[in-house]
Design a protein around this motif. Sequence first.
Motif, short mmCIF file in Angstrom:
data_model
loop_
_atom_site.label_atom_id
_atom_site.label_comp_id
_atom_site.label_asym_id
_atom_site.label_seq_id
_atom_site.Cartn_x
_atom_site.Cartn_y
_atom_site.Cartn_z
N HIS A 180 0.81 -1.21 0.00
CA HIS A 180 0.00 0.00 0.00
C HIS A 180 0.85 1.27 0.00
N ILE A 181 2.14 1.14 0.26
CA ILE A 181 2.99 2.31 0.42
C ILE A 181 3.01 3.16 -0.85
N ALA A 182 3.15 2.52 -1.99
CA ALA A 182 3.25 3.26 -3.25
C ALA A 182 1.98 4.07 -3.52
N PHE A 183 0.83 3.54 -3.12
CA PHE A 183 -0.44 4.22 -3.38
C PHE A 183 -0.52 5.53 -2.57
N ALA A 184 0.10 5.55 -1.40
CA ALA A 184 0.06 6.73 -0.55
C ALA A 184 1.26 7.66 -0.76
N GLN A 185 2.16 7.29 -1.65
CA GLN A 185 3.45 7.99 -1.78
C GLN A 185 3.29 9.51 -1.93
N ASN A 186 4.01 10.24 -1.08
CA ASN A 186 4.11 11.71 -1.15
C ASN A 186 2.78 12.43 -1.01
N ALA A 187 1.82 11.81 -0.36
CA ALA A 187 0.53 12.46 -0.18
C ALA A 187 0.66 13.68 0.72
N THR A 188 -0.10 14.70 0.43
CA THR A 188 -0.19 15.85 1.32
C THR A 188 -0.84 15.44 2.64
N LEU A 189 -1.86 14.59 2.55
CA LEU A 189 -2.57 14.10 3.72
C LEU A 189 -2.93 12.64 3.51
N LEU A 190 -2.62 11.82 4.50
CA LEU A 190 -3.05 10.43 4.54
C LEU A 190 -4.03 10.27 5.70
N ILE A 191 -5.22 9.77 5.39
CA ILE A 191 -6.22 9.43 6.41
C ILE A 191 -6.25 7.91 6.52
N HIS A 192 -5.93 7.39 7.68
CA HIS A 192 -5.75 5.93 7.82
C HIS A 192 -6.42 5.46 9.10
N GLU A 193 -7.04 4.31 9.02
CA GLU A 193 -7.65 3.73 10.21
C GLU A 193 -6.58 3.33 11.23
N ALA A 194 -6.93 3.41 12.51
CA ALA A 194 -6.08 2.93 13.60
C ALA A 194 -7.02 2.34 14.65
N THR A 195 -7.61 1.20 14.28
CA THR A 195 -8.65 0.60 15.12
C THR A 195 -8.09 0.11 16.45
N PHE A 196 -6.81 -0.31 16.45
CA PHE A 196 -6.22 -0.92 17.63
C PHE A 196 -4.94 -0.20 18.06
N SER A 197 -4.57 -0.42 19.31
CA SER A 197 -3.33 0.14 19.86
C SER A 197 -2.15 -0.74 19.46
N LYS A 198 -0.95 -0.26 19.79
CA LYS A 198 0.26 -0.98 19.35
C LYS A 198 0.37 -2.37 19.99
N GLU A 199 -0.20 -2.55 21.18
CA GLU A 199 -0.11 -3.87 21.83
C GLU A 199 -1.08 -4.88 21.24
#
Length: 316
Positions: free
Chosen positions: A218-237
């Motif tokens: 997915h990295i290439a699709f977001a490359q150099n975006a001015t703004l990325l809106i991304h889900e973060a449903t869970f914490s790092k643990e």
Amino acid sequence: MNVTFLGTGAGMPSKNRNVTSILLDLRQELNEFWMFDCGEASQHQILHTTVSPRKINKIFITHLHGDHIFGLPGFLSSRAFQAGREPVFIYGPKGIREFVETSLEISGTRLSYSIYFKELEEGLIFEDSKFKVYCKKLDHGITSYGFRMEEKDLPGRLLVDRLKKDNILPGPVYQQIKENDFVTLPSGEEIDTSPYIDKPRKGRVIVLFGDTRYNEEHIAFAQNATLLIHEATFSKEQGQLARDYFHSTTIQAAHLAKEARVKRLIITHISARFHKSESNQLLQEAQSVFTNTQIANDLDEFLIKTTEVHQGNQKD
């Protein structure tokens, strides 16, 4: 251009977060709004803004889980009372047309406007004189898409100081200089306007992901975006939970932003298991990887400036 989060929760509404819906304000660019997902009660959330539903004429659906689409029939029905005959264009996965048409038919809803559907395949899905929109399949339990909105390059600014230095004074001629290659001045002299126009400005790029696991593809699709809106449903643990339920953690969203060298990250789609008091912890987790991260709360509005530079801002 700005973005308003009508709902920022995952799965089901909580006391502090409604389910997902996002508005992109393009009134200055196109005199319209674009909606991304339409969870339950999105139309009620709109009542807390200055947005007119009749200005919402494009709706992009990331996937067909209920927390992203159950508000759509109600919104379309209510919009009929305000929008006259202005059509709506709905872009979404296969099945979105059947869902909408069945809901409206069974409920006996009659709209005063037309709906045009485009069921998605990867690639370019929309283009006009100012924007291109692309979609890409993500990694979720059902078909889920990300959207990349690319603003075409903007005209260069008028170099007013240079005009005044050459004794070309303010007036209607300035607008003519902005719009034409050659202009005849009031004195009768014809000038080449190019020395008085700055170089074109790079357009903004907004990337919005639907529900997804972290995936390096997915990295290439977001490359150099001015703004990325991304889900973060869970914490790092909760990395295993995120994987089991086809979602992402705060850290994973931040890593993707870092690797894609985006300018800014906004995390959303927060699980109802997190209390409002825990929002700062989730934000700090993401910021430990990608400094320029913000967390969205319901009805938050974020300005997207043309002056924002397209390069990452992250800790090494």
